[in-house]
Write an enzyme that holds these catalytic residues in place. Structure first.
Site, PDB file in Angstrom:
ATOM      1  N   HIS A 117       0.847  -1.191   0.000  1.00 15.92           N
ATOM      2  CA  HIS A 117       0.000   0.000   0.000  1.00 15.92           C
ATOM      3  C   HIS A 117       0.877   1.234   0.000  1.00 15.92           C
ATOM      4  CE1 HIS A 117      -3.192   2.798   1.015  1.00 15.92           C
ATOM      5  NE2 HIS A 117      -3.997   1.864   0.566  1.00 15.92           N
ATOM      6  N   ASP A 147      -7.998  -5.232  -0.345  1.00 10.40           N
ATOM      7  CA  ASP A 147      -8.503  -5.871  -1.557  1.00 10.40           C
ATOM      8  C   ASP A 147      -8.181  -7.348  -1.644  1.00 10.40           C
ATOM      9  OD1 ASP A 147      -9.781  -3.717  -2.587  1.00 10.40           O
ATOM     10  OD2 ASP A 147      -7.974  -2.887  -3.454  1.00 10.40           O
TER      11      ASP A 147
END
Ligand code: CMC
Length: 432
Positions: free
Chosen positions: A308, A366
């Site tokens: 991320h 996700d």
């Protein structure tokens, strides 16, 4: 935002320029460089804006090192466990949690705007049946601006709020109809007796020929997925919405721009990419070969659902999503799913393998949302669409905050020009 006592000094060409330092309520101070070009004749260089605060905002706070995510000050785990998506939507949009009466009015308004103008149905027929539902969503949301002319006036506060309600209410209908269209199935109309998440599931899975009963565990999981994706500070799609909105463009067009930005595999397209990647790996035995490719910089292969830009320790949303994932799989009685086995194996590797540990690459939100959605029967092509449904509340709240900020200006980044210096035009016969 307040100006602190501190200043930052830049020494350039024998001249010292003192720049103000601004403090927010949380997070690091920022150097206010607005007067830098005038005082020192330079700009700053920050490709990808990773180290630049493009605005001040009261909506969402993230501390990537500590894995903190707050909406209007409330920790994401508390919201995911105790609030409904509608409460979170109200909170993002209005700044405070709603009192019961305010909540009821808000939910009533959302429910009474879920229907689409019947002419909007015609748009769907213009798309190919095999169109990606994100393409249908992007186009149809943009087309809403041709139906709500008053929404084009962004200077009116009441109109802005009305547009926000409309867009939050209608996006699940457009999303579910995009799916139904690609399946060649009848569009299912919204039901006001259902919650936001239940209604979405009903519009996705109900058929006119038999009654549809929503599974409460799946509805709760869907509500949680919506909460966990509702807003995430100034990410690529939100910044796109703000940039488009800074020109005075109408909110439907701005949200459509946000949907386009979300579509990319490095952003909202990642949950779809996770499932594609798992299918490509195919079997646990193929994991070492795949991981070797991921580590090889020349291969261009990334482990989707890992890493991320901001969270460099863990993604707080991923933890909640992991728990929800187990709830859903146990409710559906899924024990031996080969893709799930693969996902669990990859998760183990990421936690222990030096390549991932050294680079702080953890499973992100996700990674798990893809697995849950697959288990719920949501087709892969709809994953990013669902993300867009949830993020619409964040986008429209950020858009509204931006428009309402005193002294709001058009967004206009600068550049470091690296092209040819000025030169004279040469006619064809003089070109080498
Ligand atoms: N697989 C393998 N290596 C990776 C990955 C990955 N998924 N992500 C980052 N790296 C490596 C990268 O190659 C680099 O290595 P080195 O230092 O040796 O050059 C290092 O880690 C730092 O990477 P970066 O590109 O500087 O990281 P970033 O902050 O620019 O990228 C990211 C963040 C999310 C785009 C990236 O981690 C990625 O592409 N992940 C896969 C896609 C994904 O899951 N995206 C969903 C993000 S969460 C939902 C959302 O917010 O939209």
């Amino acid at each position: 935002m307040s100006e602190s006592e501190k200043t930052a000094t830049i020494s350039l060409n024998g001249k010292d320029v003192a720049l103000p330092v601004l403090s927010g309520t949380l997070g690091p101070d920022v150097i206010d460089i607005r007067k830098l070009p005038a005082q020192a004749g330079v700009f700053t260089y920050d490709p990808g804006y990773g180290e630049t605060a493009s605005c001040s905002s009261k909506i969402t706070f993230i501390d990537g090192e500590k894995g903190i995510l707050l909406h209007r000050g409330y920790p994401i785990a508390q919201l995911a466990e105790q609030a409904t998506f509608m409460e979170v939507a109200y909170l993002l949009l209005n700044g405070e949690l709603p009192a019961k009466a305010e909540y009821d009015t808000f939910v009533h308004s959302i429910k009474h705007h879920t229907l689409l103008h019947e002419q909007i149905r015609n748009f769907f027929n213009g798309f190919r049946r095999d169109a990606h539902p994100m393409a249908i969503l992007c186009g149809t949301v943009g087309a809403l601006s041709s139906f709500y002319h008053e929404g084009l006036d962004v200077s009116n506060a009441a109109t802005r709020y009305q547009s926000a309600l409309r867009i939050i209410a209608k996006i699940p209908t457009i999303a579910a109809w995009a799916y139904k269209y690609t399946q060649g199935e009848t569009f299912v109309y919204p039901r006001n007796d259902l919650s936001y998440a239940e209604n979405f599931l009903s519009m996705m899975f109900a058929v006119p020929s038999e009654p549809y009963k929503v599974n409460p565990v799946l509805a709760r999981a869907m509500d949680r997925i919506l909460i966990l994706h509702a807003d995430h500070e100034q990410n690529a799609s939100t910044s796109t919405v703000r940039l488009a909105g800074s020109t005075g463009a109408n909110p439907f067009a701005c949200i459509s721009a946000g949907i386009a930005a979300l579509w990319g595999p490095a952003h909202g397209g990642a949950n779809e990419a996770v499932l594609k990647m798992l299918a490509e790996i195919g079997h646990k035995d193929n994991i070492p070969e795949f991981i070797a490719k991921v580590k090889d910089k020349n291969s261009g292969v990334r482990l989707m659902g890992f890493g991320h830009r901001v969270y460099k320790n863990f993604d707080p949303r991923a933890k909640i999503m992991q728990a929800t994932c187990h709830e859903v799989l146990s409710e559906l009685g899924i024990k031996d799913d080969p893709l799930l086995d693969l996902a669990i194996e990859l998760e183990k590797i990421a936690i222990h393998d030096e390549y991932f540990v050294k680079r702080s690459l953890y499973p992100n939100v996700d990674f798990y949302s893809g697995i849950i959605l697959k288990a719920m029967g949501i087709p892969t092509s709809m994953f990013t669409v669902l993300f867009a449904v949830a993020r619409t509340t964040g986008w429209i709240s950020q858009w509204k905050e931006m428009i309402e900020e005193p002294g709001q200006r058009i967004g206009r980044p600068r550049q470091l020009y690296t092209g040819a210096p000025e030169r004279d035009f040469t006619p064809f016969d003089k070109r080498g």
